[in-house]
Write a protein that holds these residues in place. Structure first.
Motif, mmCIF file in Angstrom:
data_model
loop_
_atom_site.group_PDB
_atom_site.id
_atom_site.type_symbol
_atom_site.label_atom_id
_atom_site.label_comp_id
_atom_site.label_asym_id
_atom_site.label_seq_id
_atom_site.Cartn_x
_atom_site.Cartn_y
_atom_site.Cartn_z
ATOM 1 N N ALA A 106 -0.120 -4.341 -6.404
ATOM 2 C CA ALA A 106 -0.380 -5.841 -6.442
ATOM 3 C C ALA A 106 0.572 -6.643 -7.344
ATOM 4 O O ALA A 106 0.847 -7.625 -6.917
ATOM 5 N N ARG A 123 0.862 -1.259 -0.004
ATOM 6 C CA ARG A 123 0.055 0.077 -0.067
ATOM 7 C C ARG A 123 0.816 1.190 -0.042
ATOM 8 O O ARG A 123 1.826 1.429 0.538
ATOM 9 N N GLU A 167 -4.182 7.171 -1.580
ATOM 10 C CA GLU A 167 -4.012 5.850 -1.269
ATOM 11 C C GLU A 167 -4.222 4.868 -2.318
ATOM 12 O O GLU A 167 -5.223 4.804 -3.074
ATOM 13 N N GLY A 195 -2.734 0.380 -3.762
ATOM 14 C CA GLY A 195 -2.066 -0.639 -3.910
ATOM 15 C C GLY A 195 -1.474 -0.906 -5.076
ATOM 16 O O GLY A 195 -1.992 -0.748 -6.457
#
Length: 119
Positions: free
Chosen positions: A96, A62, A92, A94
């Motif tokens: 992956a 994150r 914010e 992520g």
């Protein structure tokens, strides 16, 4: 091969957000943040040093990009109230796939912003 980049466009003035300050942080599982880098966008509204994260530094996790919106518009001479409607814009997101390309553009004015995962 993975990397993270950003590009900021000033929609009030119809130009790149040259001179805007941006901070990139990694967000830990306990909610704490670790600053990776702070930068000032170039004349094209991008990072002069290339990607914010590259193949060596990309990791699954994150992250947060924080854009200093009010300071940028004040430096452009925009008369903003105190406090400004938008002071800083935190995004914010992520990562992956550490081998993927993550591009986080920001379209911003003193009163609104939008973002998406770009290419």
């Amino acid at each position: 091969m993975g990397h993270l980049s950003t590009h900021v466009l000033d929609t009030m003035n119809g130009c790149p957000a040259a001179g805007m300050r941006v901070t990139l942080e990694a967000l830990d599982h306990d909610g704490s943040a670790r600053t990776i880098k702070t930068l000032t966008l170039n004349n094209d509204g991008r990072n002069d040093g290339g990607p914010l994260l590259n193949a060596e530094t990309m990791a699954v996790g994150r992250y947060r990009l924080t854009f200093s919106v009010a300071a940028y518009f004040r430096e452009k001479g925009v008369n903003l109230p105190e406090p400004a409607f938008l002071d800083v814009v935190p995004l914010e997101f992520g990562i992956a796939d550490a081998a993927g390309h993550y591009h986080v553009p920001l379209l911003v004015s003193p009163w609104s912003y939008s973002t998406y995962r770009g290419s």
